[in-house]
Design an enzyme around this catalytic site. Structure first.
Site, PDB file in Angstrom:
ATOM      1  N   CYS A   1       1.216   3.104   4.742  1.00  0.00           N
ATOM      2  CA  CYS A   1       1.904   3.779   5.849  1.00  0.00           C
ATOM      3  C   CYS A   1       2.517   2.802   6.853  1.00  0.00           C
ATOM      4  CB  CYS A   1       0.975   4.751   6.560  1.00  0.00           C
ATOM      5  SG  CYS A   1       0.153   5.927   5.476  1.00  0.00           S
TER       6      CYS A   1
ATOM      7  N   GLY B   1       0.802  -1.219   0.000  1.00  0.00           N
ATOM      8  CA  GLY B   1       0.000   0.000   0.000  1.00  0.00           C
ATOM      9  C   GLY B   1       0.836   1.270   0.000  1.00  0.00           C
ATOM     10  N   HIS B   2       0.144   2.396  -0.155  1.00  0.00           N
ATOM     11  CA  HIS B   2       0.787   3.706  -0.322  1.00  0.00           C
ATOM     12  C   HIS B   2       1.639   4.101   0.881  1.00  0.00           C
ATOM     13  CE1 HIS B   2      -1.781   6.058   2.483  1.00  0.00           C
ATOM     14  NE2 HIS B   2      -2.699   5.156   2.168  1.00  0.00           N
ATOM     15  N   ASP B   3       2.793   4.694   0.588  1.00  0.00           N
ATOM     16  CA  ASP B   3       3.685   5.276   1.597  1.00  0.00           C
ATOM     17  C   ASP B   3       4.299   4.243   2.536  1.00  0.00           C
ATOM     18  OD1 ASP B   3       3.436   8.304   1.166  1.00  0.00           O
ATOM     19  OD2 ASP B   3       1.339   7.696   1.296  1.00  0.00           O
TER      20      ASP B   3
END
Length: 311
Positions: free
Chosen positions: A237, A217-219
């Site tokens: 995250c 997932g993102h970041d």
């Protein structure tokens, strides 16, 4: 995401049509989410529960939906909808660019790198030396790939973050302006999906290896020399430190940390941060030795019931 140059507070306010508090020439250098902000960044906040966190973060400009006391050495952008205006900033500085060719003219590909047929490489992608990119891989805009990277067929790098705000008319997407970074020696199996950061970077560290059908997932930041087996899903995250092993079908919730050298056994649901150097199993997750003892005790219940009946 850093801007190409430093902008003034008044310039940013003009782009999104908001009022501001502080000197018009107050410098603004980029935008980021709360967990990765740096001095010079804009962060947005639209709920009173998180006002203090945003105001006391490293960000020096807070895009906020209420006029509050401005902390010293910081600035405010006052908006009736910070989520919308954060998207406006992203769209202004990193708009979607249409591609008319399989490999964009602005992409950079290092010496010795092999690109197999039907690969898409987007705008401003940077690929290092001696990589192998197999067929039907999509590498979207602004991705950065180091030397000696192998990406197997069907994998997608740089897809948008799964991040929405619920509104009466439906779900409103938070636009993604970040990047995916694969460091030297990373290998991705077939059909992996690596989301780019919303405004920061999704990073897979040097020498890490991902099996087929892994989602990141993102970041999220994955450390060096990690092993991640097939059908593992990692939310946004997450911080995974160096030399962590995640076996098949592990699920990892957002915004947690898995410590260096941890081993997560197959089909574990990771719902909290975990210390390094230990082996874990189960859902909810526990240290493997303790969980296996519990399972062994459960298996003894039928015989214990039979003994009780005899008594």
């Amino acid at each position: 995401m850093k801007f190409p140059r430093t902008h003034s507070l008044s310039e940013i306010a003009k782009i999104i049509g908001t009022e501001y508090i502080r000197d018009p020439d107050f410098p603004v250098q980029g935008i980021n989410e709360i967990h990765v902000v740096e001095p010079g960044d804009i962060v947005f906040v639209d709920h009173p529960k998180y006002y203090d966190k945003a105001l006391n973060s490293k960000a020096t400009v807070i895009l906020i939906n209420k006029e509050v006391e401005c902390p010293e050495n910081k600035a405010l952008l006052i908006s009736d909808d910070p989520f919308r205006d954060f998207n406006r900033i992203t769209k202004h500085f990193r708009p979607f660019q249409n591609s008319n060719t399989a490999i964009a003219s602005t992409a950079s590909i290092g010496e010795g790198t092999i690109i197999q047929p039907n690969v898409f490489i987007g705008n401003h992608v940077n690929i290092g030396r001696n990589c192998v990119i197999h067929s039907n891989v999509s590498i979207n805009d602004h991705c950065v790939i180091g030397d000696g990277v192998i990406i197997h067929s069907g994998s997608v790098l740089g897809s948008d973050a799964f991040y929405y705000k619920k509104r009466p008319e439906g779900f409103d997407r938070l636009l993604s302006g970040g990047r995916v970074i694969l460091e030297d020696g990373v290998e991705l199996g077939s059909l992996c999906t690596i989301d780019r950061g919303v405004s920061g970077d999704t990073i897979i560290g040097q020498g890490s290896k991902l099996d087929n059908q892994v989602h990141v997932g993102h970041d999220t930041q994955i450390g060096k020399k990690c092993l991640i087996a097939s059908q593992t899903g990692i939310a946004g995250c997450v911080i995974i430190e160096d030399e962590v092993t995640l076996w098949g079908q592990v699920g990892v919730t957002s915004a947690i940390t898995i410590g260096k050298g941890a081993v997560i056994l197959a089909q574990t649901g990771v719902s909290k941060s975990l210390a390094g150097g230990k082996t874990y199993f189960g859902s909810p997750v526990e240290e493997a030795r303790e969980r296996l003892k519990q399972l062994a005790n459960v298996r003894q219940i039928p015989s214990m019931m039979e003994q009780l009946k005899k008594l």
